[in-house]
Design a protein around this motif. Structure first.
Motif, PDB file in Angstrom:
ATOM      1  N   TYR A  62     -52.469 -50.975   2.110  1.00 37.15           N
ATOM      2  CA  TYR A  62     -53.410 -51.022   3.247  1.00 37.15           C
ATOM      3  C   TYR A  62     -54.209 -49.725   3.340  1.00 37.15           C
ATOM      4  N   GLU A  63     -53.529 -48.589   3.230  1.00 39.87           N
ATOM      5  CA  GLU A  63     -54.214 -47.301   3.330  1.00 39.87           C
ATOM      6  C   GLU A  63     -55.182 -47.085   2.182  1.00 39.87           C
ATOM      7  N   LEU A  64     -54.788 -47.488   0.955  1.00 39.49           N
ATOM      8  CA  LEU A  64     -55.695 -47.356  -0.184  1.00 39.49           C
ATOM      9  C   LEU A  64     -56.934 -48.227  -0.002  1.00 39.49           C
ATOM     10  N   GLY A  65     -56.738 -49.456   0.481  1.00 39.50           N
ATOM     11  CA  GLY A  65     -57.890 -50.327   0.749  1.00 39.50           C
ATOM     12  C   GLY A  65     -58.815 -49.732   1.800  1.00 39.50           C
ATOM     13  N   LYS A  66     -58.200 -49.167   2.818  1.00 41.33           N
ATOM     14  CA  LYS A  66     -58.981 -48.535   3.883  1.00 41.33           C
ATOM     15  C   LYS A  66     -59.765 -47.338   3.348  1.00 41.33           C
ATOM     16  N   GLN A  67     -59.110 -46.511   2.506  1.00 37.54           N
ATOM     17  CA  GLN A  67     -59.796 -45.371   1.917  1.00 37.54           C
ATOM     18  C   GLN A  67     -60.904 -45.831   0.983  1.00 37.54           C
ATOM     19  N   ASN A  68     -60.648 -46.896   0.223  1.00 37.82           N
ATOM     20  CA  ASN A  68     -61.695 -47.433  -0.654  1.00 37.82           C
ATOM     21  C   ASN A  68     -62.926 -47.843   0.143  1.00 37.82           C
ATOM     22  N   ARG A  69     -62.706 -48.559   1.239  1.00 37.79           N
ATOM     23  CA  ARG A  69     -63.833 -49.017   2.050  1.00 37.79           C
ATOM     24  C   ARG A  69     -64.600 -47.844   2.646  1.00 37.79           C
ATOM     25  N   GLU A  70     -63.910 -46.829   3.105  1.00 36.75           N
ATOM     26  CA  GLU A  70     -64.579 -45.665   3.682  1.00 36.75           C
ATOM     27  C   GLU A  70     -65.384 -44.908   2.622  1.00 36.75           C
ATOM     28  N   ILE A  71     -64.783 -44.784   1.414  1.00 36.65           N
ATOM     29  CA  ILE A  71     -65.511 -44.078   0.343  1.00 36.65           C
ATOM     30  C   ILE A  71     -66.761 -44.862  -0.051  1.00 36.65           C
ATOM     31  N   VAL A  72     -66.618 -46.180  -0.189  1.00 38.25           N
ATOM     32  CA  VAL A  72     -67.771 -47.007  -0.553  1.00 38.25           C
ATOM     33  C   VAL A  72     -68.845 -46.921   0.527  1.00 38.25           C
ATOM     34  N   LYS A  73     -68.423 -46.947   1.777  1.00 34.76           N
ATOM     35  CA  LYS A  73     -69.380 -46.874   2.892  1.00 34.76           C
ATOM     36  C   LYS A  73     -70.128 -45.547   2.871  1.00 34.76           C
ATOM     37  N   GLU A  74     -69.378 -44.460   2.703  1.00 34.76           N
ATOM     38  CA  GLU A  74     -70.014 -43.149   2.669  1.00 34.76           C
ATOM     39  C   GLU A  74     -70.930 -43.022   1.450  1.00 34.76           C
ATOM     40  N   PHE A  86     -78.074 -48.952  -5.440  1.00 35.00           N
ATOM     41  CA  PHE A  86     -76.698 -49.239  -5.025  1.00 35.00           C
ATOM     42  C   PHE A  86     -75.812 -49.741  -6.167  1.00 35.00           C
ATOM     43  N   SER A  87     -76.419 -50.189  -7.264  1.00 38.13           N
ATOM     44  CA  SER A  87     -75.636 -50.772  -8.349  1.00 38.13           C
ATOM     45  C   SER A  87     -74.753 -49.743  -9.042  1.00 38.13           C
ATOM     46  N   ASP A  88     -75.042 -48.457  -8.898  1.00 41.55           N
ATOM     47  CA  ASP A  88     -74.231 -47.435  -9.548  1.00 41.55           C
ATOM     48  C   ASP A  88     -72.963 -47.100  -8.764  1.00 41.55           C
ATOM     49  N   ILE A  89     -72.837 -47.672  -7.574  1.00 41.39           N
ATOM     50  CA  ILE A  89     -71.665 -47.362  -6.740  1.00 41.39           C
ATOM     51  C   ILE A  89     -70.484 -48.233  -7.162  1.00 41.39           C
ATOM     52  N   ASP A  90     -69.345 -47.585  -7.392  1.00 39.70           N
ATOM     53  CA  ASP A  90     -68.111 -48.295  -7.762  1.00 39.70           C
ATOM     54  C   ASP A  90     -67.456 -48.842  -6.480  1.00 39.70           C
ATOM     55  N   ASP A  91     -67.245 -50.172  -6.460  1.00 42.98           N
ATOM     56  CA  ASP A  91     -66.629 -50.786  -5.269  1.00 42.98           C
ATOM     57  C   ASP A  91     -65.129 -50.481  -5.148  1.00 42.98           C
ATOM     58  N   ASP A  92     -64.508 -49.982  -6.195  1.00 51.17           N
ATOM     59  CA  ASP A  92     -63.070 -49.654  -6.162  1.00 51.17           C
ATOM     60  C   ASP A  92     -62.866 -48.269  -6.762  1.00 51.17           C
ATOM     61  N   PRO A  93     -63.301 -47.238  -6.022  1.00 50.53           N
ATOM     62  CA  PRO A  93     -63.239 -45.876  -6.588  1.00 50.53           C
ATOM     63  C   PRO A  93     -61.805 -45.382  -6.788  1.00 50.53           C
ATOM     64  N   ILE A  94     -60.858 -45.814  -5.967  1.00 51.15           N
ATOM     65  CA  ILE A  94     -59.461 -45.405  -6.094  1.00 51.15           C
ATOM     66  C   ILE A  94     -58.707 -46.472  -6.877  1.00 51.15           C
ATOM     67  N   GLU A  95     -58.090 -46.103  -7.976  1.00 46.52           N
ATOM     68  CA  GLU A  95     -57.338 -47.053  -8.804  1.00 46.52           C
ATOM     69  C   GLU A  95     -55.985 -47.349  -8.121  1.00 46.52           C
ATOM     70  N   ASP A  96     -56.019 -48.216  -7.130  1.00 49.83           N
ATOM     71  CA  ASP A  96     -54.795 -48.493  -6.370  1.00 49.83           C
ATOM     72  C   ASP A  96     -53.747 -49.204  -7.207  1.00 49.83           C
ATOM     73  N   ASP A  97     -54.165 -49.982  -8.222  1.00 46.70           N
ATOM     74  CA  ASP A  97     -53.179 -50.664  -9.073  1.00 46.70           C
ATOM     75  C   ASP A  97     -52.316 -49.654  -9.824  1.00 46.70           C
ATOM     76  N   GLU A  98     -52.960 -48.601 -10.323  1.00 50.81           N
ATOM     77  CA  GLU A  98     -52.204 -47.584 -11.031  1.00 50.81           C
ATOM     78  C   GLU A  98     -51.274 -46.838 -10.078  1.00 50.81           C
ATOM     79  N   ILE A  99     -51.781 -46.537  -8.888  1.00 47.33           N
ATOM     80  CA  ILE A  99     -50.954 -45.838  -7.899  1.00 47.33           C
ATOM     81  C   ILE A  99     -49.750 -46.692  -7.511  1.00 47.33           C
ATOM     82  N   LEU A 100     -50.007 -47.991  -7.284  1.00 50.28           N
ATOM     83  CA  LEU A 100     -48.891 -48.884  -6.920  1.00 50.28           C
ATOM     84  C   LEU A 100     -47.904 -49.038  -8.072  1.00 50.28           C
ATOM     85  N   ALA A 101     -48.422 -49.028  -9.310  1.00 51.77           N
ATOM     86  CA  ALA A 101     -47.525 -49.109 -10.471  1.00 51.77           C
ATOM     87  C   ALA A 101     -46.637 -47.870 -10.543  1.00 51.77           C
ATOM     88  N   ILE A 102     -47.271 -46.693 -10.319  1.00 52.83           N
ATOM     89  CA  ILE A 102     -46.481 -45.460 -10.317  1.00 52.83           C
ATOM     90  C   ILE A 102     -45.457 -45.498  -9.179  1.00 52.83           C
TER      91      ILE A 102
END
Length: 407
Positions: A62-74, A86-102
């Motif tokens: 939840y927190e990673l998703g929230k941070q992703n949305r805030e980063i994308v918004k900013e 806008f096409s150069d903006i990454d919609d998933d700047p934080i690799e939450d899958d890797e973090i969750l795997a770790i």
């Protein structure tokens, strides 16, 4: 139309019966309360770890998703201010899958470590608790067998098992003191009464001699009553002698006389004495024994008298034509020697078997066969002196008495 679930008659009662029988079908090691508490502790630890991991995953996701949305918004606002694409903006700047795997790997590693640590702690605590529970159980079993000197030797009361152990020791100490006091009182009474009874018998014998010298002036009824008084005085003397001897044996005073003896020789001695006695009573005494010696520490005189008492009981209560079997052997797996006296007589009713070892207890109180009601009490005292046990068995028909003693 109302739909109704099918019912199965007797299914509920069958499930309840299976559920009630389930604890009895558990393996022996799993019936230990210490093991059960340890397994419960381990299960609670694993469940707690699983719940903690699940909540942590949900919260981190939840927190990673929230941070992703805030980063994308900013990022979008920044790009908008710079009039960029806008096409150069990454919609998933934080690799939450890797973090969750770790994070998953970390929790798996933590789970393994917690499981190992929990297992070690549970095994240590369970072994410690099980030793104390086994000690309490052995002390209670020894007390049930009549050994009131057994103790758990617990000194501290830092948990419930320790408090129970201390309470058991205090209870056994008080009970041993009470039983010892009762034995002392009975022994003192028997000792004090023995002297006047002996004097009474001497006076009766003197009176009998004087009556014989002046038989002309005495009636047959006088001599009959005098003989009955002499017989009763002899019976009283025998009872008090037996009571004093049983008290002495139960106190362990005869243990200092223990020597190395051969149980086979004890059986041979008794068989030699009672073979002719059984034949005179129109009975048969059979002997079964091992060929090799059965060596043990014991009092030879008491063991001979113990076996003699058991055979005399069979001779007294069995009808003519009965067979009495005297046997002995050695259980090498448990290092136990055993003696058996079996007959095919009337036996003892089941309701009386628990009381026949009591002093002066007789199954048929209306019989006047000369028994004192102390034979089995004496046999039990001798078995206890040798750290053994005595049990009664049904021979169908007849009675079997088995004495087991460590070698």
């Amino acid at each position: 139309m109302k739909f109704q679930l099918p019912t199965f008659p007797g299914m509920r009662s069958r499930v309840l019966q299976i559920w009630k029988r389930l604890p009895d079908q558990l393996p022996t090691w799993l019936k230990s309360s210490a093991i059960q508490q340890g397994l419960m502790f381990g299960a609670v630890s694993l469940i707690s770890l699983f719940l903690m991991a699940s909540v942590t995953f949900l919260y981190v996701d939840y927190e990673l998703g929230k941070q992703n949305r805030e980063i994308v918004k900013e990022s979008r606002e920044l790009v908008k201010e710079q009039n960029s694409d806008f096409s150069d903006i990454d919609d998933d700047p934080i690799e939450d899958d890797e973090i969750l795997a770790i994070l998953t790997s970390g929790f798996i590693l933590a789970g393994i470590l917690v499981s190992i640590l929990t297992t070690v702690i549970v095994m240590a605590l369970s072994r410690h608790s099980q030793k104390r529970i086994s000690r309490i159980e052995s002390v209670l079993n020894a007390a049930a067998e009549g050994n009131l000197s057994a103790r758990t030797d617990e000194q501290h009361t830092y948990n419930d098992l320790a408090r129970i152990s201390v309470s058991i020791d205090e209870m056994l100490s008080r009970l041993e003191g009470s039983v010892t006091a009762m034995r002392d009182i009975s022994a003192n009474i028997a000792h004090e009464l023995k002297t006047p009874i002996t004097r009474l018998r001497h006076n009766l014998l003197t009176l009998r001699d004087e009556a014989d010298q002046s038989a002309a002036g005495q009636s047959d009824a006088f001599f009959r009553e005098l003989d009955n008084a002499l017989e009763d005085s002899q019976r009283l003397t025998s009872i008090f002698d037996a009571l004093l001897r049983i008290t002495q044996i139960e106190a362990g005073a005869r243990r200092s006389r223990f020597t190395s003896i051969d149980l086979i020789q004890v059986v041979d001695t008794v068989a030699e004495i009672y073979s002719d006695v059984a034949e005179d009573a129109q009975m048969q005494l059979l002997v079964n024994k091992e060929q090799s010696p059965i060596l043990m520490q014991g009092d030879r005189e008491l063991l001979i008298q113990q076996v003699a008492n058991l055979i005399e009981n069979s001779l007294r209560y069995c009808p003519p034509g009965s067979k009495i079997t005297l046997s002995c052997g050695l259980d090498r797996t448990q290092s136990l020697a055993w003696l058996k006296v079996e007959d095919n007589g009337p036996g003892i009713p089941d309701e009386d078997k628990k009381r026949v070892f009591e002093r002066l207890y007789r199954v048929d109180k209306s019989r006047t066969d000369g028994g004192l009601g102390l034979g089995l009490s004496f046999a039990k005292a001798v078995a206890g002196l040798h750290h053994g046990t005595i049990t009664l068995n049904n021979c169908r028909p007849g009675l079997g008495v088995q004495v087991t003693m460590p070698v």
